[in-house]
Write a protein that holds these residues in place. Structure first.
Motif, PDB file in Angstrom:
ATOM      1  N   ALA B 559      42.351  23.375  43.055  1.00  0.00           N
ATOM      2  CA  ALA B 559      41.158  24.380  42.934  1.00  0.00           C
ATOM      3  C   ALA B 559      41.866  25.722  43.453  1.00  0.00           C
ATOM      4  O   ALA B 559      42.954  25.654  44.245  1.00  0.00           O
ATOM      5  N   VAL B 560      41.400  26.823  42.772  1.00  0.00           N
ATOM      6  CA  VAL B 560      41.823  28.134  42.861  1.00  0.00           C
ATOM      7  C   VAL B 560      40.836  28.929  43.579  1.00  0.00           C
ATOM      8  O   VAL B 560      39.641  29.122  43.005  1.00  0.00           O
ATOM      9  N   TYR B 561      40.904  29.472  44.697  1.00  0.00           N
ATOM     10  CA  TYR B 561      40.005  30.449  45.290  1.00  0.00           C
ATOM     11  C   TYR B 561      40.415  31.983  45.627  1.00  0.00           C
ATOM     12  O   TYR B 561      41.495  32.109  45.872  1.00  0.00           O
ATOM     13  N   ASN B 562      39.665  32.807  44.982  1.00  0.00           N
ATOM     14  CA  ASN B 562      39.940  34.264  45.140  1.00  0.00           C
ATOM     15  C   ASN B 562      39.088  34.624  46.700  1.00  0.00           C
ATOM     16  O   ASN B 562      38.161  34.299  47.030  1.00  0.00           O
ATOM     17  N   VAL B 563      40.279  34.991  47.483  1.00  0.00           N
ATOM     18  CA  VAL B 563      39.787  35.052  48.905  1.00  0.00           C
ATOM     19  C   VAL B 563      39.925  36.369  49.364  1.00  0.00           C
ATOM     20  O   VAL B 563      39.217  36.757  50.278  1.00  0.00           O
ATOM     21  N   SER B 573      28.885  33.727  40.118  1.00  0.00           N
ATOM     22  CA  SER B 573      28.540  32.221  40.702  1.00  0.00           C
ATOM     23  C   SER B 573      29.338  31.195  40.559  1.00  0.00           C
ATOM     24  O   SER B 573      29.471  30.229  41.352  1.00  0.00           O
ATOM     25  N   THR B 574      30.652  31.464  39.617  1.00  0.00           N
ATOM     26  CA  THR B 574      31.480  30.393  39.453  1.00  0.00           C
ATOM     27  C   THR B 574      32.837  30.420  40.274  1.00  0.00           C
ATOM     28  O   THR B 574      33.775  29.992  40.404  1.00  0.00           O
ATOM     29  N   GLY B 575      32.759  31.921  41.000  1.00  0.00           N
ATOM     30  CA  GLY B 575      33.976  32.044  41.769  1.00  0.00           C
ATOM     31  C   GLY B 575      34.987  32.823  41.260  1.00  0.00           C
ATOM     32  O   GLY B 575      36.040  33.087  41.637  1.00  0.00           O
ATOM     33  N   VAL B 576      34.492  33.462  39.954  1.00  0.00           N
ATOM     34  CA  VAL B 576      35.511  34.092  39.130  1.00  0.00           C
ATOM     35  C   VAL B 576      35.398  35.599  39.543  1.00  0.00           C
ATOM     36  O   VAL B 576      34.223  36.254  39.720  1.00  0.00           O
ATOM     37  N   LEU B 577      36.449  36.340  39.691  1.00  0.00           N
ATOM     38  CA  LEU B 577      36.398  37.970  40.045  1.00  0.00           C
ATOM     39  C   LEU B 577      36.728  38.574  38.836  1.00  0.00           C
ATOM     40  O   LEU B 577      37.537  38.273  38.028  1.00  0.00           O
ATOM     41  N   PRO B 578      36.042  39.722  38.535  1.00  0.00           N
ATOM     42  CA  PRO B 578      36.365  40.442  37.366  1.00  0.00           C
ATOM     43  C   PRO B 578      37.789  41.034  37.271  1.00  0.00           C
ATOM     44  O   PRO B 578      38.274  41.138  38.423  1.00  0.00           O
ATOM     45  N   ALA B 579      38.317  41.048  36.237  1.00  0.00           N
ATOM     46  CA  ALA B 579      39.985  41.728  36.309  1.00  0.00           C
ATOM     47  C   ALA B 579      39.992  42.960  36.800  1.00  0.00           C
ATOM     48  O   ALA B 579      38.894  43.904  36.900  1.00  0.00           O
TER      49      ALA B 579
END
Lengths: 305, 663
Positions: B559-563, B573-579
């Protein structure tokens, strides 16, 4: 008896044939020519092509090399296997493509289309440049005078820049405001001098700095890249060593600095760098041999305006 | 053994003072200290001591640089940049470039360097070029004839700009039986190694020159050099290359010759040699695999090269000698591939998709050939045999063959001297007969090794390598630090002694987390981290934590988490951060630091933690986009952007992992 009578006849016939062959130069030439043709064909089949400008040989061998080049399949075995596995129609298609390439390439050459093509020109020039590059035997020995001259002319390559080693205590302008940062720095200076704080204890006071707390043997350019030009200039001209000094202003706020060492710029004497110069000169000589060889070729040409 | 900590401190402080002043009466001082000033002295010296035992120096270096002593470097036009010149460049001196004759200089000098020329044929061409200074070994009539022909053949190639083509003769033929032991493959041809005979005298001569240059240029505190070499095993194109280096000085290094793939192509034999040599000469070594991406699945296979089951013994030996892997360099980035990590939008960075053999086969990526797959496979093997053979830290290096370690996109001098100039980068295209289907534009100016050390010395850097307190970058000098524990205070990150706190309450990168103590109320590991930009490079985009683990049923997960990230962005909602966007101007290759952030810090707690599951965590830090070397080149030459790579890249760093092992 029969056998006895036959033998001389055959011998005579053979002798006669040999006589005709050896005495008739035309036969000799024909046979030598034929052998030569077979020989050349065997060692270099392509050389005969130019003799037959309108012959395109779609032999399996040629088609396989064509496939190798087109598909970047370099293993001949796999290219062969690939070719063998093709259907007759596919083989025909490859034949057509090969003929298309060969014929248009040759027609292009005949029309002289290669002559003013920039890409072809550049490639040939590149090849020539490397052909003229010398190996060690062409490079003259380097003497002392040359080393001395190169040292004088290119001293900048061998100078060791001034460096400093220091630790710093940082007072952030963002966190404290510029005025307070200065004020706090001045107060802390008294404290750390009294305490005789070691440079490696710099972390005891102040704020955390983005980059390093201590810098060892760094150039002015390096320090400037992290703390700004003005700060770097100040530190490099500071002559109090082994004492907390400042505050100095940087891009980020104020700093108390403990200079551990300030090493002046060193111009090394020639004997210290002679081996480096020799290596550098050798490198230049390789290039020089190439340049001179090219000039020699250019000299053969008359250049007109 | 004295277990009283106070006593130890006093002894230490006393010995320091003793060493400062030889006239000092040591005995009476010791008495005085014991009776009067125990507290004060021990506190101040202890503080001083602590500052010196915490690895607070961040050093950047290259562990994988070739010079003109490498046969392939020479064939690719590096005929003059030897170890001495390589060190000059790395230390920051201006140089005259061997091809362009321009004055060149590294932007930020390196702190340490390992020169790692190929052991096989070391110095052969350089020696020949200089008129055979060292005579080659005596051979029988036929063998010496063969060698003469081989040398003439190469000379002809070098003379006629066919170095690359000649080089291709040394490139292996692809496998006849893919997936089977490549050493036993009928296509495995080792003639290339043996065409020149043994030549131990030659190897000794060039190894000694390498050692001499390392000794001359080692400057403790400022610049550290290590003697090293490359073991270049590549049976049928399965790249198993390793760089070997040692922190020991000439007294030890002169006692042996570099072990090459001409002695054996099996890594097990390399490890036995290391074992034997380290015992005989009291030397220390680290072996670092690289370019697993072109190993055809063999570098981190879940069997040995011979196809045998991995045993605890094998795993132990391997991880003892190979605690690190080079995961990024000019021939590609090996962190992760999108096909195996479809949810990772930043996988597929600087993919390299060319086998180093003549097969011309289409490149097919294999999961374990990338660090993430291998790290997870290591957990699975550990579950089976009790030891993790792939418990490696991550570093980056250039593998440059130019002698100039230049991992800077805007100051890049090529993978080889042949592609140091823009016009040379397309070279392989103009050599239609070369089997190499890639060229200079397939390369990016990667990578670097970052080390958290106490001092810039051989000893301290080597120790940091051993404890894996090192990380990989793709060429940027961004700083990243992480500590994991069961109860981490977020406030500590902003404090001046973040590291002191981190070591006291947690483990650094490269470390091991064990199950929490019974008194701890927390049941999920907590991570505090700090990332800072390279002072002369771009701002940071985000910090991510990547986790790999094995579930109770034995399945492999990642798993990859933006922290933490720069700017006012929100996770979806899926944990994706805008570019983060891009400030690169494609018309002049300029960018601005108007987006991103100088520093990104934070604390993260694993939301999906299970005490019973083996796991690893590593930190990935991304920069904002900056121009790639191909954009600079295309603008400089006023030509179209080469199709081999993108115009911009997001440089990044990968920390060494922290492992969690259940009881």
């Amino acid at each position: 008896m029969k056998t006895k009578a036959k033998r001389p006849i055959t011998l005579r016939k053979k002798n006669k044939l040999i006589n005709i062959i050896t005495r008739e130069p035309l036969f000799v030439f024909l046979i030598l020519g034929f052998l030569g043709f077979i020989f050349i064909r065997a060692i270099n089949p392509d050389s005969l092509k130019s003799e037959q400008p309108f012959l395109v040989n779609v032999s399996e061998k040629n088609l396989i090399s064509f496939i190798q080049a087109q598909n970047k399949v370099y293993k001949e075995k796999s290219a062969k296997a690939y070719f063998k596995a093709l259907s007759e129609d596919e083989k025909e298609e490859i034949k057509k493509r090969y003929i298309h390439q060969e014929v248009l390439y040759r027609e292009g050459l005949k029309l002289g289309l290669d002559e003013n093509d920039e890409m072809i020109k550049r490639r040939l020039v590149q090849k020539m440049e490397y052909l003229t590059r010398g190996f060690s035997q062409d490079i003259e020995a380097i003497n002392e005078t040359e080393i001395k001259k190169y040292y004088q002319d290119n001293i900048y390559l061998y100078i060791q820049e001034q460096t400093v080693s220091f630790s710093h205590i940082y007072f952030s302008k963002n966190k404290r405001g510029l005025k307070n940062a200065l004020f706090d720095a001045q107060n802390t200076k008294l404290k750390v001098r009294e305490e005789a704080l070691y440079p490696e204890q710099a972390g005891k006071y102040g704020d955390h700095f983005l980059y390093f707390r201590s810098y060892i043997n760094k150039s002015e350019k390096f320090v400037a890249s992290q703390l700004g030009d003005d700060f770097s200039k100040d530190i490099f001209s500071e002559n109090k060593i082994g004492l907390w000094v400042g505050p100095f202003k940087s891009t980020y706020g104020y700093h108390l600095v403990y200079i551990i060492k300030n090493t002046a710029e060193i111009t090394p004497p020639i004997e210290d760098v002679a081996s480096l110069i020799l290596a550098d000169l050798q490198q230049l000589k390789v290039k020089d041999v190439e340049r001179r060889a090219i000039n020699k070729i250019i000299e053969k040409y008359e250049i007109v305006e | 053994m004295n277990k009283n900590p106070y006593f130890a401190r006093i002894n230490l402080s006393a010995s320091i003072i003793k060493s400062i002043s030889p006239l000092f009466n040591y005995k009476s001082f010791k008495r005085t200290v014991l009776s009067v000033t125990i507290a004060t002295l021990s506190i101040s010296v202890n503080a001083n001591q602590e500052a010196q035992t915490i690895p607070n120096k961040l050093l950047f270096g290259d562990t994988h640089l070739h010079t003109s002593y490498s046969l392939d470097a020479f064939l690719n036009k590096n005929q003059t940049v030897d170890p001495e010149m390589a060190y000059r460049w790395a230390k920051g001196a201006p140089m005259v470039h061997n091809i362009s004759q321009a004055k060149i200089q590294i932007k930020t000098p390196l702190d340490f360097l390992v020169i790692a020329d190929h052991a096989e044929g070391m110095g052969l061409l350089d020696n020949n070029f200089k008129g055979e200074v060292v005579s080659l070994d005596e051979l029988g009539f036929l063998d010496s004839l063969k060698r003469w022909a081989a040398i003439k053949y190469i000379e002809f190639g070098v003379d006629n700009d066919m170095g690359l083509k000649m080089f291709s003769r040394f490139i292996p033929v692809g496998p006849e039986n893919p997936g089977k032991n490549p050493v036993q493959d009928p296509n495995n041809n080792t003639d290339g190694y043996h065409a020149f005979g043994e030549n131990n005298a030659l190897r000794a001569s060039y190894w000694n020159k390498t050692i001499d240059a390392a000794e001359r240029n080692n400057d403790p505190g400022t610049f550290t050099t290590f003697a090293g070499w490359e073991w270049s095993s590549m049976p049928t194109g399965a790249n198993l290359h390793r760089v070997i280096f040692t922190p020991d000085g000439a007294d030890k290094t002169r006692q042996y010759l570099p072990f090459g793939a001409d002695s054996s192509q099996y890594p097990e034999d390399l490890w036995s040699w290391l074992e034997k040599t380290s015992k005989e000469t009291k030397s220390r070594f680290i072996s670092i695999p690289h370019n697993s991406n072109v190993s055809r699945g063999f570098m981190f296979a879940e069997t040995t090269l011979r196809g045998e089951v991995i045993t605890a013994d094998y795993a132990k030996t391997r991880i003892e000698w190979e605690p690190l892997v080079e995961v990024t360099q000019s021939k590609g980035d090996m962190e992760a591939r999108g096909v195996f990590s479809p949810k990772d939008e930043f996988a597929d960075f600087e993919n390299f998709y060319h086998y180093l053999d003549t097969s011309g086969d289409t490149y097919i990526p294999i999961k374990n050939d990338f660090a993430r797959g291998a790290l997870t496979a290591g957990l699975a093997i550990e579950e089976k045999v009790g030891v993790n053979p792939f418990k490696f830290g991550m570093i980056g290096s250039t593998d440059s063959h130019t002698g100039y370690s230049s991992p800077e996109e805007n100051n890049y001098w090529g993978k080889t001297s042949a592609d140091s100039l823009p016009k040379g980068k397309k070279l392989s295209d103009s050599h239609g007969e070369s089997p190499i289907s890639f060229n200079g534009f397939n390369m990016s100016a990667s990578g670097l090794t970052a080390v958290w050390a106490i001092e810039n010395t051989r000893e301290d850097i080597f120790n940091a390598f051993q404890r894996k307190e090192v990380y990989a970058t793709t060429g940027t000098r961004l700083s990243v630090r992480v500590f994991a524990g069961w109860n981490m205070d977020e406030q500590a990150i902003q404090s001046n002694d973040f590291a002191t706190y981190g070591y006291k309450n947690g483990v650094p990168m490269g470390g091991d987390l064990t199950t929490p103590s019974l008194t701890s109320s927390k049941t999920s590991p907590e991570f505090i981290f700090r990332a800072v930009k390279d002072p002369i490079d771009a701002n940071l985009d985000r910090v991510q934590i990547i986790k790999g683990w094995i579930s109770a049923t034995g399945e492999r997960h990642e798993a990859v988490y933006n922290v933490a990230w720069a700017g006012e962005r929100k996770l979806d909602s899926t944990g994706v951060l805008p570019a983060v966007g891009s400030t690169v101007n494609l018309d002049n290759a300029q960018y601005t630091n108007t987006i991103g952030s100088e520093e990104i810090v934070g604390k993260w707690t694993d939301p999906d933690f299970n005490l019973a599951e083996r796991a690893y965590y590593y930190v990935r830090v991304l920069q904002i986009p900056t121009p790639r070397n191909s954009l600079y080149d295309s603008l400089a030459t006023q030509t179209e952007l080469p199709s081999e790579g993108p115009a911009t890249i997001q440089e990044r760093a990968y920390s060494s992992p922290i492992w969690y092992t259940p009881k």
